[in-house]
Design an enzyme around this catalytic site. Structure first.
Site, PDB file in Angstrom:
ATOM      1  N   LEU A   1       0.838  -1.239  -0.025  1.00 29.60           N
ATOM      2  CA  LEU A   1      -0.138   0.138   0.034  1.00 29.60           C
ATOM      3  C   LEU A   1       1.023   1.187   0.035  1.00 29.60           C
ATOM      4  O   LEU A   1       0.462   2.378   0.015  1.00 29.60           O
ATOM      5  CB  LEU A   1      -0.880  -0.055   1.078  1.00 29.60           C
ATOM      6  CG  LEU A   1      -1.740  -1.253   1.243  1.00 29.60           C
ATOM      7  CD1 LEU A   1      -2.718  -1.216   2.370  1.00 29.60           C
ATOM      8  CD2 LEU A   1      -2.791  -1.269  -0.050  1.00 29.60           C
TER       9      LEU A   1
ATOM     10  N   ASP B   1      23.732 -11.729   3.649  1.00 28.31           N
ATOM     11  CA  ASP B   1      23.920 -12.561   2.409  1.00 28.31           C
ATOM     12  C   ASP B   1      25.268 -12.790   1.837  1.00 28.31           C
ATOM     13  O   ASP B   1      25.871 -13.726   1.807  1.00 28.31           O
ATOM     14  CB  ASP B   1      23.245 -12.131   1.334  1.00 28.31           C
ATOM     15  CG  ASP B   1      23.404 -12.938  -0.010  1.00 28.31           C
ATOM     16  OD1 ASP B   1      23.147 -13.944   0.042  1.00 28.31           O
ATOM     17  OD2 ASP B   1      23.770 -12.333  -0.910  1.00 28.31           O
TER      18      ASP B   1
END
Length: 168
Positions: free
Chosen positions: A81, A134
């Protein structure tokens, strides 16, 4: 307060309680700024790899900075949104905190528009820290992302807000 209550502070719900994108068309365009922060804690040996620039995947902090900036620009693609925002500036700092055995990420997002940039700053921090994870996970799978929060926001109808109630 249920979302269908007109007095509810949850603006992403309409009178029937359905999720919707807030109409910002009638809002004035103003300068908007948001600053967010967070950290990723890791083993001291992993932090030493990050600091030395000798991590197997390369410059951890440089790649994380770019990932954070890219994430701020793509926030509306990730958070259903959120409005697409023309960002005028995104600045990201990644700092080594040896005492905490951590990397702290701080992101500042700016625009001139009808809605704030809090989500862009928070998204930048999260993705920057995820990128550190990562790049370092081969050395340390136990890293912990923590303390992600909005530090301040400026502009718009609601004015300025600073964490802890400090004056801006």
């Amino acid at each position: 307060m249920p979302p269908s209550d007109p007095a509810s502070p949850l603006t992403h719900f309409d009178a029937a309680g359905q999720a919707h994108m807030v109409d910002v068309g009638a809002k004035d365009e103003t300068s908007r700024v948001a600053v967010a922060t967070g950290m990723i804690r890791m083993l001291p040996a992993t932090l030493a790899l990050v600091e030395s620039g000798n991590a197997r995947k390369g410059d951890v902090l440089g790649v994380a900075r770019l990932a954070a900036i890219m994430a701020a620009k793509r926030t509306s693609d990730l958070i259903p949104l959120c409005h697409p925002i023309a960002l005028t500036r995104v600045a990201v700092e990644l700092e080594i905190d040896r005492a905490a055995s951590a990397v702290r990420c701080t992101a500042r997002a700016e625009t001139r528009g009808r809605t704030g940039v809090e989500m862009e700053a928070l998204t930048a921090v999260q993705v920057g820290l995820l990128t550190v994870y990562d790049m370092c996970k081969a050395a340390d799978r136990g890293m912990t992302i923590t303390d992600v929060k909005l530090l301040e926001k400026h502009g718009g109808k609601s004015g300025d807000w600073v964490a802890g109630g400090a004056t801006p």
